[in-house]
Scaffold this active site. Structure first.
Site, PDB file in Angstrom:
ATOM      1  N   GLU A 329       0.869  -1.189   0.000  1.00 17.46           N
ATOM      2  CA  GLU A 329       0.000   0.000   0.000  1.00 17.46           C
ATOM      3  C   GLU A 329       0.898   1.228   0.000  1.00 17.46           C
ATOM      4  O   GLU A 329       1.879   1.290   0.752  1.00 17.46           O
ATOM      5  CB  GLU A 329      -0.913   0.008   1.232  1.00 17.46           C
ATOM      6  N   GLU A 334      -2.151  11.574   3.797  1.00 21.05           N
ATOM      7  CA  GLU A 334      -3.276  11.378   4.705  1.00 21.05           C
ATOM      8  C   GLU A 334      -3.249  12.507   5.734  1.00 21.05           C
ATOM      9  O   GLU A 334      -2.189  13.054   6.054  1.00 21.05           O
ATOM     10  CB  GLU A 334      -3.181  10.038   5.437  1.00 21.05           C
TER      11      GLU A 334
END
Length: 451
Positions: A329, A334
């Site tokens: 990933e 974020e």
């Protein structure tokens, strides 16, 4: 002796009766007050009452029904002429209010009515405008005449009628947002409206050296996403205990994704059914890219509970045979609203992931992630993953050459944009639903690969 005793009792009784408050005021006592009423504006203020009392003994006080917003200060109450200073607190309610001041001498009283106007109000005290410029209508409630004045040349404000003002913002050609104000004035009351206009689109494509542009979406055609994008559809709790429901474009007549002002808006909102809806979209989900330079220009939402992200996952991965985190990933950006403006980049693989507290991550407080657009990027080669914020490197993760457990990044990945609500990280300090609705805005997504 007995006769004298009875006379003494009668004399004392007469004295007691004469001192009673219920005894009528002598006809020659005069008590007057001017003015006969107090008409107060909504703002805090003081008003003077002139009192005349020929007995030379009087007082004044606010009645019980208004003592929390009216006070009466007596001056020279031992003289035949004196004053009462009536202080009125600012009215923060939405309606007029009424009370009274009592002026008293013995049993004689005068009731002075005190009325206070409701404060002026405006339907919005903060205006947010898109970069291309728009017209916004505000409703004004005021007891008297009012005027409007813009304090910035790019904001035009016009009083349409006694209850309405129209605000027009001119196009913003700058790549940063701008702020201004306008004032609405009625008498001594003034309301200042803040106006924020977001930055213009960044249409300049700056190709990294040695790369070429292979795909991009500038979000400036149409009103909904094109065929290169796929919406995720999932119920709350699907991953990370998140609270939102992902839907295919809209819910309850509202869009979770829409193109506005040349940008993609990912909207998170509470529906009439009390469910939280949001959007999660994939670019080229069945194709993706192996290696490249991936970037997006994004402005993040505000509010405790938000969890926006720009990240990547492998194409057509079989999670039963190649489960997460071994599949890999790539988290380019974020942020959680509980820690505003702190953006982070991370990678996850079998050896390095958050479930065993070994994830490789880096974060930075950039100050304006929730008020300005910033460019978040990742350069992915066979040798490293490098992450950038506005062109400045945030983190590098190198291929150690020790196999798939450390470097599973050997097949195509596709970009993801989503706005989660709550969950293990987004809700780690709780959520504040008063922040809803919220929007994550994306100016563009661009993919470059080496020539």
């Amino acid at each position: 002796m007995k006769y004298n005793y009875i006379l003494s009792l009668l004399f004392l009784a007469l004295i007691a009766c004469g001192n009673s408050d219920n005894d009528p005021q002598p006809d020659n006592v005069t008590l007057t007050c001017s003015p006969e009423k107090v008409e107060a504006g909504a703002a805090e203020g003081e008003y003077t009452l002139n009192v005349t009392c020929n007995s030379g003994e009087w007082t004044a006080f606010a009645s019980d029904d208004c003592s929390f917003w009216v006070t009466a200060k007596v001056l020279d109450s031992s003289l035949t002429k004196g004053q009462v200073i009536v202080s009125v607190k600012a009215n923060k309610e939405t309606t007029n209010r009424n009370g009274s001041v009592v002026v008293k001498s013995g049993t004689k009283r005068i009731m002075i009515p005190v009325t206070q106007e409701a404060p002026m109000s405006v339907s919005q005290r903060e205006i947010y405008s898109n970069s291309s410029g728009e017209n916004i209508t505000l409703s004004v409630v005021a007891t008297g005449d009012w005027s409007v004045k813009s304090n910035d040349s790019w904001i035009k404000a016009e009083k349409t009628d006694s209850k309405t003002v129209t605000v027009k913002t001119e196009p913003n050609d700058n790549k940063t947002s701008r702020n201004g104000t306008l004032d609405i004035v009625s008498g001594i009351e003034k309301i200042t409206i803040s106006v924020t206009q977001e930055s213009a689109e960044d249409r300049d494509i700056n190709t990294p050296e040695g790369y070429r542009l292979v795909w991009h979406d500038e979000f400036n055609e149409g009103t909904t996403l094109g065929s290169d994008w796929t919406h995720e559809v999932q119920k709350p709790g699907w991953v990370n205990n998140e609270l939102q429901e992902y839907v295919n474009g809209s819910a309850g007549g509202k869009r979770v994704t829409e193109l506005v002002d040349g940008k993609l808006s990912i909207n998170c909102f509470k529906g009439s059914d009390d469910k939280i809806y949001s959007g999660r979209v994939y670019a080229k989900v069945n194709e993706g890219w192996l290696y490249g330079y991936f970037e997006a220009r994004i402005m993040l939402p505000k509010g405790k509970g938000t969890w926006p992200a720009f990240w990547m996952m492998p194409v057509n991965n079989n999670y039963s045979t190649n489960p997460w985190p071994g599949c890999g990933e790539i988290d380019i950006m974020e942020e959680v609203g509980a820690d505003p403006n702190i953006v982070s980049s991370s990678i996850h693989c079998a050896a390095y992931n958050h479930t065993i507290n070994t994830q490789k991550t880096a974060s930075r407080n950039i100050g304006t992630a929730e008020s300005e657009y910033h460019v978040y990027a990742c350069e992915w080669t066979p040798d490293y993953l490098k992450f950038f914020v506005d062109g400045t490197e945030l983190m590098t993760f190198r291929n150690e050459g020790t196999g798939k457990n450390v470097w599973p990044f050997t097949y195509n990945f596709y970009p993801i944009l989503n706005l989660a609500w709550g969950g293990d990280w987004g809700g780690y300090k709780g959520v504040d639903e008063s922040a809803l609705p919220i929007t994550m805005k994306v100016d563009y997504v661009r993919v470059f690969q080496k020539k």
